[in-house]
Design a protein around this motif. Sequence first.
Motif, mmCIF file in Angstrom:
data_model
loop_
_atom_site.group_PDB
_atom_site.id
_atom_site.type_symbol
_atom_site.label_atom_id
_atom_site.label_comp_id
_atom_site.label_asym_id
_atom_site.label_seq_id
_atom_site.Cartn_x
_atom_site.Cartn_y
_atom_site.Cartn_z
ATOM 1 N N VAL A 64 -5.222 6.353 15.221
ATOM 2 C CA VAL A 64 -5.802 5.693 14.060
ATOM 3 C C VAL A 64 -7.312 5.891 14.155
ATOM 4 N N GLY A 80 -5.150 -1.173 12.548
ATOM 5 C CA GLY A 80 -5.656 -0.055 13.333
ATOM 6 C C GLY A 80 -5.922 -0.306 14.798
ATOM 7 N N ASN A 115 0.844 -1.186 0.000
ATOM 8 C CA ASN A 115 0.000 0.000 0.000
ATOM 9 C C ASN A 115 0.887 1.246 0.000
ATOM 10 N N GLY A 166 -10.198 14.796 6.826
ATOM 11 C CA GLY A 166 -9.594 13.816 7.707
ATOM 12 C C GLY A 166 -9.496 14.300 9.131
ATOM 13 N N GLY A 171 -11.709 6.123 9.581
ATOM 14 C CA GLY A 171 -11.613 6.428 8.171
ATOM 15 C C GLY A 171 -10.424 5.795 7.463
ATOM 16 N N ASN A 172 -9.383 5.436 8.211
ATOM 17 C CA ASN A 172 -8.215 4.775 7.615
ATOM 18 C C ASN A 172 -7.624 3.883 8.674
ATOM 19 N N ASN A 173 -7.930 2.613 8.600
ATOM 20 C CA ASN A 173 -7.765 1.739 9.752
ATOM 21 C C ASN A 173 -6.334 1.347 10.074
ATOM 22 N N ARG A 174 -5.361 1.661 9.228
ATOM 23 C CA ARG A 174 -4.004 1.219 9.542
ATOM 24 C C ARG A 174 -3.033 2.375 9.679
ATOM 25 N N LYS A 175 -3.450 3.580 9.345
ATOM 26 C CA LYS A 175 -2.511 4.691 9.242
ATOM 27 C C LYS A 175 -2.545 5.534 10.509
ATOM 28 N N GLU A 220 1.521 5.339 -0.192
ATOM 29 C CA GLU A 220 0.864 6.617 0.050
ATOM 30 C C GLU A 220 0.885 7.436 -1.247
#
Lengths: 113, 110
Positions: free
Chosen positions: B90, A98, A55, B1, B93-97, A57
Amino acid sequence: DAMVIQNPRYQVTQFGKPVTLSCSQTLNHNVMYWYQQKSSQAPKLLFHYYDKDFNNEADTPDNFQSRRPNTSFCFLDIRSPGLGDAAMYLCATSREGGYQPQHFGDGTRLSIL
Amino acid sequence: GIQVEQSPPDLILQEGANSTLRCNFSDSVNNLQWFHQNPWGQLINLFYIPSGTKQNGRLSATTVATERYSLLYISSSQTTDSGVYFCAVVYAGNNRKLIWGLGTSLAVNP
């Protein structure tokens, strides 16, 4: 102890000469991340792998690429380093993303001559 | 965001003093972490605390998820506490970032 290991701690390369930074983990985590951090700034995510799923950016330059040959190892390749790529590069892992914390290595500080 | 704001941006303490660092975030979060980056650049994970209170020695943290803030308490500060403290979250809206705050730069003087 289980951990995230980055080698080398310090790397010097020449302008335009390809360089590879490495990261390994003994945590058996699914997700591996690469961050770039410049002085006095927060880390900036370059890309991450969820297992073998890459993934990128949207604002990561094409000059930066990554490989994850297996669960334990991940590499950051900078194809033609410019002076602006001098920074600290941090690798991190998390179990599933997450809902799980990210664990960071000690970083590689990259200098460009 | 989501927006993550940390305060204060800079803090100077005398050794032995106590302090509170704050992190406000603008949306619901799945994960919140506090990090300490020492002068050598190592990023040390202090707390994983999406909600509730945790303590580790002289440090403790509280996250009130419903009110969208987290606090990091440092008691009896030492010169080795110097560095930058980052809050990162985290969100759904963006589960890993991880979304990072700008950090609080702390200097503890002897």
